[in-house]
Design a protein around this motif. Structure first.
Motif, PDB file in Angstrom:
ATOM      1  N   MET A 190      11.364  -0.928   9.413  1.00 33.59           N
ATOM      2  CA  MET A 190      10.322   0.039   9.771  1.00 33.59           C
ATOM      3  C   MET A 190       8.919  -0.516   9.477  1.00 33.59           C
ATOM      4  SD  MET A 190      11.815   0.595   6.722  1.00 33.59           S
ATOM      5  CE  MET A 190      12.950   1.969   6.754  1.00 33.59           C
TER       6      MET A 190
ATOM      7  N   LEU B 155       6.622   4.782   4.016  1.00 32.06           N
ATOM      8  CA  LEU B 155       7.309   4.482   5.273  1.00 32.06           C
ATOM      9  C   LEU B 155       8.638   3.772   5.015  1.00 32.06           C
ATOM     10  CD1 LEU B 155       7.032   4.544   8.397  1.00 32.06           C
ATOM     11  CD2 LEU B 155       5.960   2.284   8.228  1.00 32.06           C
TER      12      LEU B 155
ATOM     13  N   ARG C  33      -2.803  -7.827  10.124  1.00 30.35           N
ATOM     14  CA  ARG C  33      -3.631  -6.731  10.631  1.00 30.35           C
ATOM     15  C   ARG C  33      -4.986  -6.774   9.920  1.00 30.35           C
ATOM     16  NH1 ARG C  33      -1.343  -3.441  13.965  1.00 30.35           N
ATOM     17  NH2 ARG C  33      -3.074  -2.016  13.656  1.00 30.35           N
TER      18      ARG C  33
ATOM     19  N   HIS D  23       0.992   3.978   1.730  1.00 32.97           N
ATOM     20  CA  HIS D  23       1.554   4.467   2.996  1.00 32.97           C
ATOM     21  C   HIS D  23       2.760   3.646   3.429  1.00 32.97           C
ATOM     22  CE1 HIS D  23      -1.078   7.710   3.879  1.00 32.97           C
ATOM     23  NE2 HIS D  23      -2.166   6.980   4.009  1.00 32.97           N
ATOM     24  N   LEU D  24       2.748   2.353   3.142  1.00 26.90           N
ATOM     25  CA  LEU D  24       3.894   1.529   3.547  1.00 26.90           C
ATOM     26  C   LEU D  24       5.072   1.738   2.595  1.00 26.90           C
ATOM     27  CD1 LEU D  24       2.273  -1.785   4.808  1.00 26.90           C
ATOM     28  CD2 LEU D  24       2.774   0.343   6.033  1.00 26.90           C
TER      29      LEU D  24
ATOM     30  N   LEU E 103       7.979  -3.483  10.460  1.00 31.23           N
ATOM     31  CA  LEU E 103       7.601  -4.403  11.541  1.00 31.23           C
ATOM     32  C   LEU E 103       6.354  -3.892  12.247  1.00 31.23           C
ATOM     33  CD1 LEU E 103      11.088  -5.230  13.078  1.00 31.23           C
ATOM     34  CD2 LEU E 103       9.400  -6.924  12.320  1.00 31.23           C
ATOM     35  N   GLY E 104       5.379  -4.742  12.373  1.00 32.14           N
ATOM     36  CA  GLY E 104       4.152  -4.379  13.075  1.00 32.14           C
ATOM     37  C   GLY E 104       3.106  -3.711  12.198  1.00 32.14           C
ATOM     38  N   THR E 105       3.454  -3.353  10.959  1.00 29.44           N
ATOM     39  CA  THR E 105       2.489  -2.620  10.136  1.00 29.44           C
ATOM     40  C   THR E 105       1.638  -3.547   9.260  1.00 29.44           C
ATOM     41  OG1 THR E 105       4.053  -2.338   8.311  1.00 29.44           O
ATOM     42  CG2 THR E 105       4.030  -0.622  10.008  1.00 29.44           C
TER      43      THR E 105
ATOM     44  N   PHE F 248      -7.230  -4.854   8.614  1.00 28.04           N
ATOM     45  CA  PHE F 248      -7.632  -4.085   7.430  1.00 28.04           C
ATOM     46  C   PHE F 248      -6.710  -4.331   6.237  1.00 28.04           C
ATOM     47  CE2 PHE F 248     -10.113  -0.452   9.703  1.00 28.04           C
ATOM     48  CZ  PHE F 248     -11.024  -1.390  10.132  1.00 28.04           C
ATOM     49  N   LEU F 249      -5.895  -5.367   6.287  1.00 29.97           N
ATOM     50  CA  LEU F 249      -5.020  -5.699   5.164  1.00 29.97           C
ATOM     51  C   LEU F 249      -5.381  -7.069   4.606  1.00 29.97           C
ATOM     52  CD1 LEU F 249      -1.503  -4.501   6.385  1.00 29.97           C
ATOM     53  CD2 LEU F 249      -3.192  -3.283   5.036  1.00 29.97           C
TER      54      LEU F 249
ATOM     55  N   GLY G 269       3.028  -7.056  15.726  1.00 28.03           N
ATOM     56  CA  GLY G 269       4.401  -7.303  16.119  1.00 28.03           C
ATOM     57  C   GLY G 269       4.557  -8.373  17.171  1.00 28.03           C
TER      58      GLY G 269
ATOM     59  N   GLY H 279     -12.473   4.406   5.364  1.00 27.65           N
ATOM     60  CA  GLY H 279     -11.949   5.529   6.127  1.00 27.65           C
ATOM     61  C   GLY H 279     -12.262   6.872   5.511  1.00 27.65           C
TER      62      GLY H 279
ATOM     63  N   PRO I 107       0.838  -1.204   0.000  1.00 21.81           N
ATOM     64  CA  PRO I 107       0.000   0.000   0.000  1.00 21.81           C
ATOM     65  C   PRO I 107       0.873   1.255   0.000  1.00 21.81           C
ATOM     66  CG  PRO I 107      -0.702  -1.555   1.719  1.00 21.81           C
ATOM     67  CD  PRO I 107       0.607  -2.048   1.189  1.00 21.81           C
TER      68      PRO I 107
ATOM     69  N   ARG J  80      10.297   3.942   2.297  1.00 22.08           N
ATOM     70  CA  ARG J  80      11.074   4.760   1.352  1.00 22.08           C
ATOM     71  C   ARG J  80      11.425   3.960   0.098  1.00 22.08           C
ATOM     72  NH1 ARG J  80      14.480   6.931   6.380  1.00 22.08           N
ATOM     73  NH2 ARG J  80      12.995   8.475   7.122  1.00 22.08           N
TER      74      ARG J  80
END
Lengths: 98, 371
Positions: free
Chosen positions: A43, A13, A57, A9-10, A45-47, A59-60, A51, A97, A7, A15
Motif C-alpha cells: 500500500m 496507511l 516525492r 500518515h504512512l 507503493l507510489g507514496t 515533499f519527502l 510509482g 500545509g 511519517p 497499519r
C-alpha cells in the motif's frame, strides 16, 4: 535489521504502530530498503517514490545519521549504524500545509 | 425500511452520514483517512456495500481505497495511473506547451452493471477504467489524444476531468467534462471521443464559441432521459436535448448564473437544482444568502429555496461534486459547503436542515439509497 521511521500518515496507511524493521539483503542502500519496504507493505507503493519514475516525492526527505541523503544518494551504501540497526533511516515529510 | 448513506469527501478525511427514510436523525461516522484530501467517494449502483474512495495528499500522492462492507473497513487498492502511449502536451496557463502530468483522481464513477468496473476522472485530464475492483487501471487514451488535446488549458483548480456520466440505455455512450476544455462524448465505449460544446459561449475565450476551451463545471442527467443534459458552466446554466450535440442557455431568472453543481430530481426529469454563486472572483452566495434554486421546467423559470438555509452572513461555496439526490419516494436533495456543513432537504428542496455543521471543507457529496 534495518529500522525505518515513516511519517504518521504512512504508518496509518501501512497499519504499523511505530518503527518498521526490515531484513534487507546487501547491498544496503536507500533504494534497496525502500524496495523491501514496498514489498512488505504494497500500500506504500507510489507514496514515497513515484510509482512510474521511482523518483523521491518532492515533499519527502531521507535522513541518515543526522545527514540529509535526499539528493542522488539512493544507491550509496548506507553507514554501518543504519545497517546494524543502531540508527534508523528516517523518511520525513516536509513541515508544510494547512 | 429504506435507509440513506451520504458519502462525504472533505479536505481532511471522509465521513459517512446515515439515516432512515425519515432523514431527520443522522449518525456521523468518521473521519476515515483523517488528514488526507478525499476528492470523491462513490458506491456501486449494483452493490451498495462496494465503495470506492479517492484519497490524495501533496506529500504522498494518490491512494484509491475500496470497501466491500459499506465503509466499515477499507483496503488500499491500485494507485498506478499511467498515461498510455505518447504523453504529449497541453497548454499551460500562459499558453506554452506543458506535458501531461498525473496529479490526482477527482471523480470515481462505478459501472451501472458491474461492481468491479469503475471509471476515474483525473487531473491532468484523462479517463481511466478498472475492471478488477480498482486493483489496476487502464487509460482510455482516445480522449486525451483527441486532436484538440494540445489546446486544452487548465482552469484555476487544475486541468481536471471531474464529471463522468454513464448512459443507462446505451452502454457504449459516456459523457465527460473537463475544466477548462469542455464536454466530450464517446459512442463506442471510450475508443473515440468528440467535443460536444456547440452553443456554449465563454467570454474569456478569444473565439467565444470555440470547439474546446469552455470551463464546464458540471453536467447532470436523469437516467430516464439520457439524451437530455443539464450543465452548470463557469457562467451560464445550459441544456441539451440531443445528447450534447447542441446547447441552449436556460439561466432565465436566476439572480446570477455562475455556480458549480447542478443536479436533477430523482423522479422528475425536468426538475433541476443549482446553487448560484456571486461571481468567479467572489466564490460565495450573493448577498450572503445561501439559496438553492429549483426549476420545475427544465430551466429558465427558477425559484429560490431558502427555508432552513442561512439567509444572512453566509459566505461559503458549494463545489461541483458536492450536490446529490436520493431515490426515496420523496426525493431528498443534499449538498456540502466549503464551511463544512452538509445540508439535506427531505422534500425536494422545500425545507432544509443541517446534518452536520463543522466538518472540514466539503469536496464531494454522494448519496446511496439503501434497501
Amino acid at each position: 535489521m534495518i529500522r525505518v521511521i515513516l511519517p504518521a500518515h504512512l504508518r496509518t496507511l501501512a497499519r504499523v504502530g511505530g518503527e518498521v524493521s526490515l531484513a534487507v539483503p546487501a547491498p544496503i542502500t536507500i533504494r534497496s530498503v525502500l524496495d523491501e519496504l514496498e514489498g512488505r507493505y504494497p500500500m506504500l507503493l507510489g507514496t514515497i517514490r513515484d510509482g512510474v519514475t521511482g523518483e523521491r516525492r518532492p515533499f519527502l526527505r531521507f535522513f541518515v545519521c543526522s545527514e540529509d541523503w535526499s539528493h542522488g544518494a539512493e544507491d550509496r551504501a548506507l553507514p554501518a549504524a543504519i545497517c546494524d540497526g543502531t540508527e534508523p533511516l528516517i523518511v520525513l515529510g516536509a513541515i508544510a500545509g494547512g | 425500511m429504506s435507509g440513506i448513506r451520504v458519502l462525504v469527501g472533505t479536505k481532511k478525511g471522509a465521513f459517512l452520514l446515515t439515516s432512515n427514510a425519515e432523514r431527520r436523525e443522522w449518525a456521523v461516522d468518521g473521519p476515515h483517512f483523517g488528514g488526507w484530501e478525499i476528492y470523491h467517494i462513490a458506491g456501486s449502483p449494483v452493490d451498495p456495500n462496494r465503495l470506492y474512495a479517492s484519497q490524495s495528499s501533496g506529500w504522498f500522492g494518490q491512494i484509491i481505497q475500496r470497501s466491500d462492507d459499506g465503509g466499515r473497513t477499507w483496503e488500499p487498492v491500485g494507485n498506478q495511473f499511467v498515461y498510455q502511449g505518447e504523453t504529449g502536451t497541453h497548454q499551460w496557463y500562459d499558453g506554452t506547451p506543458h506535458p501531461w502530468e498525473f496529479k490526482r483522481v477527482w471523480h470515481l464513477e462505478p459501472s451501472l452493471h458491474d461492481p468491479d468496473t469503475v471509471y476515474a476522472g483525473v487531473e491532468d485530464a484523462a479517463i481511466f477504467r478498472s475492471t478488477d475492483g480498482a486493483r489496476t487501471w487502464t487509460e482510455l487514451p482516445g480522449l486525451r489524444q483527441h486532436s484538440t488535446g494540445s489546446r486544452w488549458q487548465p482552469g484555476a483548480g487544475g486541468m481536471c476531468l471531474h464529471t463522468i456520466l454513464l448512459d443507462p440505455v446505451d452502454p457504449k455512450r459516456i459523457y465527460v467534462a473537463i475544466s477548462a476544455a469542455g464536454a466530450f462524448r464517446t459512442d463506442d465505449g471510450g475508443e473515440t471521443w468528440r467535443p460536444i460544446n456547440q452553443g456554449l459561449r465563454s467570454e474569456f475565450l478569444p473565439d467565444q464559441e470555440a470547439e474546446v476551451g469552455h470551463c464546464v463545471h458540471r453536467i447532470a442527467m436523469h437516467p430516464s432521459r439520457p439524451n437530455v443534459l443539464f450543465m452548470q458552466k463557469h457562467w451560464d446554466v445550459m441544456r441539451s436535448d440531443d445528447a450534447g450535440d447542441s446547447w441552449r442557455e436556460v439561466s432565465g431568472n436566476l439572480p446570477v448564473d455562475f455556480g458549480f453543481p447542478i443536479a436533477v430530481h430523482a423522479h422528475e426529469p425536468e426538475t433541476i437544482y443549482v446553487v448560484p454563486i456571486k461571481s468567479d472572483s467572489e466564490h460565495f452566495p450573493p448577498e450572503g444568502k445561501l439559496r438553492v434554486y429549483r426549476s420545475r421546467t427544465g430551466g429558465t423559470e427558477w425559484e429560490a429555496l431558502t427555508k432552513g438555509l442561512p439567509q444572512s452572513d453566509c459566505y461559503v461555496n458549494i463545489l461541483r461534486d458536492a450536490m446529490a439526490v436520493d431515490r426515496l419516494d420523496e426525493c431528498g436533495i443534499y449538498f456540502g459547503t466549503s464551511g463544512g456543513q452538509v445540508y439535506v432537504s427531505p422534500n425536494g428542496g422545500d425545507d432544509w436542515q443541517c446534518i452536520v455543521h463543522d466538518l472540514p471543507p466539503v469536496l464531494s457529496v454522494e448519496v446511496q439509497t439503501l434497501p
